[in-house]
Design a protein around this motif. Structure first.
Motif, PDB file in Angstrom:
ATOM      1  N   LEU A  63       0.918  -1.201  -0.040  1.00 38.92           N
ATOM      2  CA  LEU A  63       0.082  -0.034  -0.054  1.00 38.92           C
ATOM      3  C   LEU A  63       1.004   1.282  -0.197  1.00 38.92           C
ATOM      4  O   LEU A  63       1.668   1.398   0.814  1.00 38.92           O
ATOM      5  N   PRO A  64       0.818   1.995  -0.883  1.00 34.11           N
ATOM      6  CA  PRO A  64       1.552   3.275  -0.936  1.00 34.11           C
ATOM      7  C   PRO A  64       1.614   4.161   0.300  1.00 34.11           C
ATOM      8  O   PRO A  64       0.589   4.247   1.005  1.00 34.11           O
ATOM      9  N   VAL A  65       2.372   4.744   0.679  1.00 37.38           N
ATOM     10  CA  VAL A  65       2.571   5.724   1.810  1.00 37.38           C
ATOM     11  C   VAL A  65       1.444   6.723   1.912  1.00 37.38           C
ATOM     12  O   VAL A  65       0.662   7.215   2.926  1.00 37.38           O
ATOM     13  N   LEU A  66       1.558   7.249   0.646  1.00 37.79           N
ATOM     14  CA  LEU A  66       0.536   8.326   0.441  1.00 37.79           C
ATOM     15  C   LEU A  66      -0.834   8.004   0.731  1.00 37.79           C
ATOM     16  O   LEU A  66      -1.698   8.750   1.568  1.00 37.79           O
ATOM     17  N   ASP A  73      -1.424   7.504   4.547  1.00 37.56           N
ATOM     18  CA  ASP A  73      -1.363   8.656   5.250  1.00 37.56           C
ATOM     19  C   ASP A  73      -2.672   9.470   5.093  1.00 37.56           C
ATOM     20  O   ASP A  73      -3.049  10.190   6.000  1.00 37.56           O
ATOM     21  N   LEU A  74      -3.304   9.409   3.872  1.00 40.14           N
ATOM     22  CA  LEU A  74      -4.418  10.225   3.593  1.00 40.14           C
ATOM     23  C   LEU A  74      -5.292   9.494   4.465  1.00 40.14           C
ATOM     24  O   LEU A  74      -6.281  10.435   5.169  1.00 40.14           O
ATOM     25  N   GLY A  75      -5.437   8.162   4.342  1.00 43.96           N
ATOM     26  CA  GLY A  75      -6.393   7.602   5.183  1.00 43.96           C
ATOM     27  C   GLY A  75      -6.512   8.045   6.785  1.00 43.96           C
ATOM     28  O   GLY A  75      -7.437   8.074   7.256  1.00 43.96           O
ATOM     29  N   LEU A  76      -5.292   8.001   7.177  1.00 44.48           N
ATOM     30  CA  LEU A  76      -5.322   8.337   8.646  1.00 44.48           C
ATOM     31  C   LEU A  76      -5.668   9.723   9.068  1.00 44.48           C
ATOM     32  O   LEU A  76      -6.239  10.018   9.803  1.00 44.48           O
ATOM     33  N   ILE A  77      -5.240  10.741   7.958  1.00 44.69           N
ATOM     34  CA  ILE A  77      -5.710  11.925   8.249  1.00 44.69           C
ATOM     35  C   ILE A  77      -7.238  12.083   8.095  1.00 44.69           C
ATOM     36  O   ILE A  77      -7.880  12.894   8.994  1.00 44.69           O
ATOM     37  N   LEU A  78      -7.854  11.567   7.233  1.00 42.29           N
ATOM     38  CA  LEU A  78      -9.152  11.738   7.056  1.00 42.29           C
ATOM     39  C   LEU A  78     -10.077  10.985   8.105  1.00 42.29           C
ATOM     40  O   LEU A  78     -10.934  11.502   8.742  1.00 42.29           O
ATOM     41  N   ALA A  79      -9.399   9.927   8.545  1.00 44.38           N
ATOM     42  CA  ALA A  79     -10.149   9.177   9.657  1.00 44.38           C
ATOM     43  C   ALA A  79     -10.116  10.120  11.046  1.00 44.38           C
ATOM     44  O   ALA A  79     -10.899  10.304  11.766  1.00 44.38           O
ATOM     45  N   ALA A  80      -8.726  10.858  11.222  1.00 42.29           N
ATOM     46  CA  ALA A  80      -8.754  11.474  12.281  1.00 42.29           C
ATOM     47  C   ALA A  80      -9.527  12.917  12.301  1.00 42.29           C
ATOM     48  O   ALA A  80     -10.090  13.187  13.373  1.00 42.29           O
ATOM     49  N   GLY A  81      -9.612  13.329  11.209  1.00 43.52           N
ATOM     50  CA  GLY A  81     -10.403  14.511  10.722  1.00 43.52           C
ATOM     51  C   GLY A  81     -11.952  14.193  10.985  1.00 43.52           C
ATOM     52  O   GLY A  81     -12.506  15.145  11.394  1.00 43.52           O
ATOM     53  N   THR A  84       1.026   7.949  13.320  1.00 42.38           N
ATOM     54  CA  THR A  84       1.275   9.349  12.937  1.00 42.38           C
ATOM     55  C   THR A  84       1.643   9.589  11.508  1.00 42.38           C
ATOM     56  O   THR A  84       1.937   8.357  10.995  1.00 42.38           O
ATOM     57  N   VAL A  85       1.481  10.314  10.869  1.00 45.11           N
ATOM     58  CA  VAL A  85       1.798  10.396   9.247  1.00 45.11           C
ATOM     59  C   VAL A  85       3.432  10.171   9.008  1.00 45.11           C
ATOM     60  O   VAL A  85       4.048  10.718   9.592  1.00 45.11           O
ATOM     61  N   SER A  86       3.314   9.273   8.217  1.00 47.07           N
ATOM     62  CA  SER A  86       4.901   8.865   7.648  1.00 47.07           C
ATOM     63  C   SER A  86       5.495  10.060   6.852  1.00 47.07           C
ATOM     64  O   SER A  86       6.814  10.254   6.977  1.00 47.07           O
ATOM     65  N   ASP A  87       4.982  10.345   5.536  1.00 47.90           N
ATOM     66  CA  ASP A  87       5.640  11.088   4.663  1.00 47.90           C
ATOM     67  C   ASP A  87       4.843  12.616   4.848  1.00 47.90           C
ATOM     68  O   ASP A  87       3.914  12.849   4.047  1.00 47.90           O
ATOM     69  N   ASN A  88       5.667  13.471   5.164  1.00 50.89           N
ATOM     70  CA  ASN A  88       5.183  14.897   5.557  1.00 50.89           C
ATOM     71  C   ASN A  88       5.261  15.594   4.007  1.00 50.89           C
ATOM     72  O   ASN A  88       4.509  16.646   3.877  1.00 50.89           O
TER      73      ASN A  88
END
Length: 741
Positions: free
Chosen positions: A4-7, A10-18, A52-56
């Motif tokens: 699974l690409p890191v992007l 990370d996007l899934g983590l951001i949207l879930a938290a948001g 946490t997000v891996s690739d800022n």
């Protein structure tokens, strides 16, 4: 095993938290923006208890896309036409607030020992209020119908454009790391040039394109085309040295003038919400809790400066513009916060490496605090005004009241003002177009012709001919076209004082046209002999083909104004000053108890103290309706009253949008609120309101009289007009001035 690409992770983590935080914030009735920021704090590098997000770096790209679509959305709500119609009061109030807060923020930063660039950016961050937070607070508190709300919305429109200018200037300052007067002026002129060029070209081309392709566009196609136009303008903005945010804002403003603006705004809302959420989450990711703890004192100081400073600067600006003290105080307390544009400005400082790391989290913290305080400050603004009116000396209150009253009235522009304004607009717009044609011909057309058609002298001649043909209609409009013929004729008849300046202006116009032709020739020819020959031919062509140029130019001009006026702008209603009284448009809901009843049966004037100035029924306009007029479903009713009176009657009217119906004649824009001063020579002097025939002559209604310092709202129809009475009439603005004769 599938990778699974890191992007995506990370996007899934951001949207879930948001998603989780915004649900919580929705439940506790707090702004969703704060929920996104806290979500970013949780998934950021400074909070280790959850993933946490891996690739800022990738998230930064998503955040930049978020800024683009956020500014595109703000542009759709902005509209250059709204800026023109926003009025002097809003413009003066906004300018005083922006300049005042920039200075306060700068000196506050210097007093706290900050570097010069940090102080400059702090002033810029504090100068812009949050449209999102204010609209949400107004909705929740139900104060949109109040008089000060219109002033606040006007200030926000001016602030949006000012924020774009501030970002351009800050970029110039940050790159040079010093104030260069010449560079600042060049940046402002460059921005003005491209704003005018993009606006003129955009309004001429884009609405016509959307109209031509309307039958081919479904929702999906319109969404794709709108986003494509946005990104094309972003590319153009970057090409000429501006930020992507500016390009997105400009394209949104251009599309805001089209009839499809509401539909585009609706279609792009989901895209804006998605990428906007990523942007605000990325804002939270940059917050270091340790910095917040270390700088808690500056955070509290800047919060206090924001609230008090904006109250003082905005309130002073509103007073200076002629608003009453109550409206000024309410406006000042409504704008006591910072928001989305402040985040973007703070992000700009970080991106350019012009500011320290602490400014960004401090900006976010101050925004969070002021977001919580804003609804309470708006709610209790009237109480604060009451307290202030008791504290201030009575002579101050009287002086403010007299000043605000004197700023409203019937104003006329002299012939000189009309003519000069038209000449300035004509000169600036056509000069911008001609310069753009010359530059494009030199940088793009000529290389294309050399590469694909012919080179040498022939290529130069072809380029010059094409450029000159494109320039010709605009040269004619710049140098020869007669502008404001009526005003010009009036001034020309005054032989003694005005013919000299008029002739000088005409000579200047012709000289400017000759200069631009010389500018074109100088770009391509080395010798002045060739330029002189071309100049002679130019003058001959302009004279011989003047009528054809006029006809062609007029067709282009008509197309431009047709596109510009395709979507009706919201009309700013006038108001009685210094009273707390203004016009408000209400819609009669189909289920309303008012439906089917006559005005005499409703007795809204006797029960609620309001007046019904006009009824709009589809395309039918009924000014100053009579007692036996009935209200029907979806009627739009223009009423006049105080904030409290309008609030008490508003619930009786609320309903759905009206439907278009059949014809009638009275133009709505002619219905306005004006004042006249009665003297002994006035036709209505010594007559009662009923006998004066004001209703019949002006299609108007007397709603207020000021006599010997006392104000009579909704005067009795038997009241007799006396000398020096100041009379407020809502009616046909073309007929009211006849009462002065």
């Amino acid at each position: 095993m599938t990778h699974l690409p890191v992007l995506i992770a990370d996007l899934g983590l951001i949207l879930a938290a948001g998603g989780i935080t915004t649900i919580i914030f929705k439940k506790i009735k707090q702004p969703l923006v704060l929920g996104y920021i806290i979500a970013g704090l949780l998934v950021g590098p400074h909070f280790k208890f959850i993933p946490t997000v891996s690739d800022n770096a990738n998230i930064t790209i998503w955040a930049e896309i978020g800024v683009i679509f956020l500014l595109f959305s703000l542009g759709l709500e902005f509209s250059f036409k709204k800026l023109v119609k926003v009025g002097g009061s809003s413009s003066i109030t906004a300018l005083v607030e922006i300049i005042g807060m920039c200075l306060i923020g700068y000196f506050a930063g210097k007093l706290m020992g900050w570097k010069t660039m940090d102080s400059i950016f702090l002033g810029a961050v504090l100068s812009v209020s949050s449209t999102t937070i204010i609209i949400r607070a107004f909705d929740e508190l139900g104060v949109k119908h109040k008089k000060f709300a219109n002033l606040v919305f006007g200030v926000l429109i001016v602030e949006d454009l000012a924020a774009i200018l501030i970002m351009v200037l800050l970029t110039t300052v940050a790159v040079s790391q010093q104030f260069e007067g010449a560079e600042m002026i060049v940046s402002i002129l460059k921005l003005s040039f491209f704003l005018i060029l993009w606006f003129l070209g955009g309004i001429f081309i884009i609405p016509s394109f959307l109209k031509l392709t309307k039958k081919l566009m479904n929702d999906e196609t319109l969404l794709v085309v709108s986003l494509a136009l946005c990104l094309v303008m972003v590319i153009l903005a970057v090409k000429v040295g501006f930020s992507p945010a500016l390009g997105a804002f400009i394209m949104g403003s251009i599309l805001a003038e089209t009839p499809q603006a509401e539909k585009i705004e609706h279609l792009t809302k989901s895209v804006k919400d998605l990428f906007g959420a990523v942007f605000f989450v990325s804002v939270g990711m940059l917050i270091d809790p340790k910095i917040l703890l270390a700088y808690w004192q500056p955070i509290l100081i800047i919060t206090g400066i924001t609230i008090v400073g904006k109250l003082i600067t905005t309130g002073s600006g509103a007073l200076l513009s002629g608003q009453p003290l109550k409206t000024s105080v309410q406006t000042g307390l409504s704008l006591t916060q910072i928001g989305e544009f402040s985040f973007i400005i703070a992000t700009l400082g970080l991106t350019l490496k012009a500011t320290s790391d602490f400014l960004y989290p401090i900006t976010v913290a101050v925004s969070a605090i002021t977001t919580f305080t804003t609804p309470y400050l708006i709610k209790y603004s009237e109480n604060f005004y009451n307290l202030l009116s008791k504290i201030l000396p009575q002579k101050w209150l009287d002086a403010i009241s007299r000043y605000s009253s004197s700023t409203e009235g019937i104003t006329t522009l002299s012939d000189w003002k009309v003519l000069l304004r038209s000449y300035i607009i004509n000169t600036i717009t056509h000069s911008v177009i001609i310069i753009a044609v010359v530059v494009l011909a030199s940088r793009y057309l000529h290389p294309f012709i050399i590469k694909n058609i012919t080179n040498g002298t022939n290529g130069v001649i072809i380029t010059v001919i094409i450029a000159f043909l494109i320039m010709s209609p605009f040269l004619w409009a710049l140098s020869i076209r007669r502008i404001e013929k009526t005003a010009y004729s009036h001034l020309w008849l005054n032989k003694k004082y005005t013919r000299g300046p008029l002739i000088a202006m005409e000579v200047f116009r012709i000289a400017l046209g000759v200069f631009f032709v010389g500018f074109l020739m100088y770009e391509f020819f080395d010798t002045w002999i060739a330029a002189g020959i071309a100049l002679g031919l130019t003058i001959a062509v302009m004279v011989i083909f003047s009528r054809k140029l006029q006809s062609f130019y007029e067709r282009m001009e008509n197309r431009f104004f047709y596109n510009l006026n395709a979507r009706e702008a919201a009309k700013k209603q006038p108001e009685i000053l210094p009273w707390d009284t203004h016009l408000l448009e209400l819609t009669v809901a189909p289920e309303s108890k008012l439906v089917g009843k006559t005005l005499v049966d409703l007795a809204v004037r006797e029960k609620y103290g309001i007046n019904i100035a006009m009824i709009e029924r589809g395309k039918i306009m009924i000014p100053t309706p009579k007692r036996d007029e009935r209200l029907y479903p979806n009627d739009k009713v223009l009423v006049i009253g105080t904030d409290d009176q309008l609030a008490s009657v508003k619930h009786l009217f609320e309903g759905d949008h009206m439907e278009i119906d059949e014809d009638e004649t009275f133009p709505k824009q002619d219905m306005s609120l004006q004042k006249i001063v009665i003297n002994s020579k006035s036709p209505v002097f010594g007559q009662t309101i009923r006998d004066s025939g004001i209703r019949e002559k002006t299609q108007g209604l007397v709603v207020g009289i000021e006599r010997d310092g006392q104000r009579i709202l909704n005067p009795d129809s038997n009241l007799v007009f006396k000398n020096d009475d100041i009379v407020w009439i809502v009616g046909n603005n073309k007929r009211i001035p006849e009462l002065l004769k």
